[in-house]
Design a protein around this motif. Sequence first.
Motif: not given
Length: 120
Positions: A4-8, A25-27, A31-36, A75-78
Amino acid sequence: QVQLVESGGGLVQAGGSLRLTCVASERTFRDYAMGWFRQTSVTEREFVAGINWSGGSTHYAEFVRGRFVISRDNAKDTLYLQMNDLKPEDTAVYYCSVLDSGGAGHSGSWGQGTQVTVFS
Protein backbone atom coordinates in the motif's frame (compact mmCIF):
# COMPACT_ATOMS: atom_id res chain seq x y z
CA GLN A 1 0.50 -9.36 0.98
CA VAL A 2 -1.01 -6.28 -0.55
CA GLN A 3 1.47 -3.41 -0.71
CA LEU A 4 0.00 0.00 0.00
CA VAL A 5 1.19 3.52 -0.84
CA GLU A 6 -0.44 6.52 0.81
CA SER A 7 -0.34 10.09 -0.47
CA GLY A 8 -2.21 13.37 -0.28
CA GLY A 9 -1.13 14.66 3.10
CA GLY A 10 0.05 18.19 3.64
CA LEU A 11 -0.17 21.38 5.64
CA VAL A 12 -3.64 22.89 5.96
CA GLN A 13 -5.33 25.53 8.06
CA ALA A 14 -8.00 24.50 10.56
CA GLY A 15 -11.36 24.22 8.83
CA GLY A 16 -9.77 23.18 5.58
CA SER A 17 -9.90 19.91 3.67
CA LEU A 18 -7.57 17.26 2.31
CA ARG A 19 -8.11 14.04 0.39
CA LEU A 20 -5.83 11.13 1.11
CA THR A 21 -5.22 8.37 -1.40
CA CYS A 22 -4.01 4.81 -0.90
CA VAL A 23 -3.02 2.76 -3.93
CA ALA A 24 -2.76 -1.01 -3.65
CA SER A 25 -0.28 -3.11 -5.56
CA GLU A 26 -2.57 -6.03 -6.24
CA ARG A 27 -5.93 -6.56 -7.84
CA THR A 28 -6.93 -8.64 -4.80
CA PHE A 29 -7.45 -5.25 -3.09
CA ARG A 30 -11.10 -5.54 -4.01
CA ASP A 31 -11.42 -8.67 -1.86
CA TYR A 32 -10.61 -6.85 1.39
CA ALA A 33 -12.24 -4.52 3.82
CA MET A 34 -9.94 -1.51 4.13
CA GLY A 35 -9.33 1.18 6.68
CA TRP A 36 -7.49 4.33 7.61
CA PHE A 37 -5.51 4.70 10.82
CA ARG A 38 -3.45 7.53 12.28
CA GLN A 39 -0.61 7.98 14.71
CA THR A 40 1.07 10.93 16.39
CA SER A 41 4.42 11.10 18.15
CA VAL A 42 2.65 10.67 21.48
CA THR A 43 -0.23 8.32 20.66
CA GLU A 44 -0.52 4.79 19.42
CA ARG A 45 -1.89 4.09 15.99
CA GLU A 46 -5.65 4.39 16.13
CA PHE A 47 -8.52 3.45 13.86
CA VAL A 48 -10.09 6.30 11.90
CA ALA A 49 -12.44 4.83 9.28
CA GLY A 50 -13.27 1.54 7.58
CA ILE A 51 -15.05 0.36 4.46
CA ASN A 52 -16.18 -3.07 3.34
CA TRP A 53 -14.95 -4.77 0.16
CA SER A 54 -17.67 -3.34 -2.07
CA GLY A 55 -17.81 0.15 -0.60
CA GLY A 56 -21.38 -0.33 0.50
CA SER A 57 -20.72 -0.13 4.22
CA THR A 58 -18.57 2.33 6.13
CA HIS A 59 -17.84 3.02 9.79
CA TYR A 60 -15.95 5.75 11.61
CA ALA A 61 -14.28 6.59 14.85
CA GLU A 62 -16.44 8.98 16.83
CA PHE A 63 -13.87 11.79 16.63
CA VAL A 64 -14.13 12.00 12.80
CA ARG A 65 -17.76 11.04 12.20
CA GLY A 66 -19.50 13.71 10.15
CA ARG A 67 -16.22 15.26 8.99
CA PHE A 68 -14.36 12.45 7.19
CA VAL A 69 -15.62 10.21 4.38
CA ILE A 70 -13.96 6.95 3.35
CA SER A 71 -14.50 5.57 -0.13
CA ARG A 72 -12.89 3.21 -2.60
CA ASP A 73 -12.58 2.61 -6.33
CA ASN A 74 -11.96 -1.08 -6.88
CA ALA A 75 -11.40 -0.56 -10.60
CA LYS A 76 -8.36 1.55 -9.66
CA ASP A 77 -7.32 -0.47 -6.59
CA THR A 78 -7.53 2.80 -4.65
CA LEU A 79 -8.82 3.85 -1.25
CA TYR A 80 -9.65 7.44 -0.32
CA LEU A 81 -10.21 9.50 2.79
CA GLN A 82 -11.88 12.86 2.31
CA MET A 83 -11.14 14.95 5.37
CA ASN A 84 -13.23 18.09 5.93
CA ASP A 85 -13.37 20.64 8.73
CA LEU A 86 -9.92 19.63 9.85
CA LYS A 87 -8.81 20.41 13.38
CA PRO A 88 -5.31 20.74 14.86
CA GLU A 89 -5.92 17.50 16.77
CA ASP A 90 -6.20 15.70 13.41
CA THR A 91 -2.49 16.28 12.92
CA ALA A 92 -0.92 12.84 12.52
CA VAL A 93 0.63 10.40 10.09
CA TYR A 94 -2.18 8.61 8.30
CA TYR A 95 -1.92 5.01 7.14
CA CYS A 96 -4.17 2.72 5.18
CA SER A 97 -4.44 -0.97 5.83
CA VAL A 98 -6.39 -4.10 5.20
CA LEU A 99 -8.84 -4.48 8.08
CA ASP A 100 -8.98 -7.53 10.30
CA SER A 101 -12.12 -9.55 10.83
CA GLY A 102 -13.16 -7.30 13.69
CA GLY A 103 -13.32 -4.29 11.41
CA ALA A 104 -11.21 -1.86 13.43
CA GLY A 105 -7.81 -3.52 13.52
CA HIS A 106 -5.27 -3.91 10.81
CA SER A 107 -4.07 -6.99 9.02
CA GLY A 108 -0.85 -7.33 7.10
CA SER A 109 1.76 -4.70 6.40
CA TRP A 110 1.66 -0.90 6.66
CA GLY A 111 2.58 1.60 4.02
CA GLN A 112 4.89 4.51 4.71
CA GLY A 113 2.03 6.79 5.72
CA THR A 114 1.31 10.38 4.78
CA GLN A 115 1.73 13.35 7.12
CA VAL A 116 -1.22 15.63 7.80
CA THR A 117 -0.53 18.84 9.68
CA VAL A 118 -3.37 21.17 10.66
CA PHE A 119 -2.52 24.61 12.03
CA SER A 120 -4.84 27.07 13.72
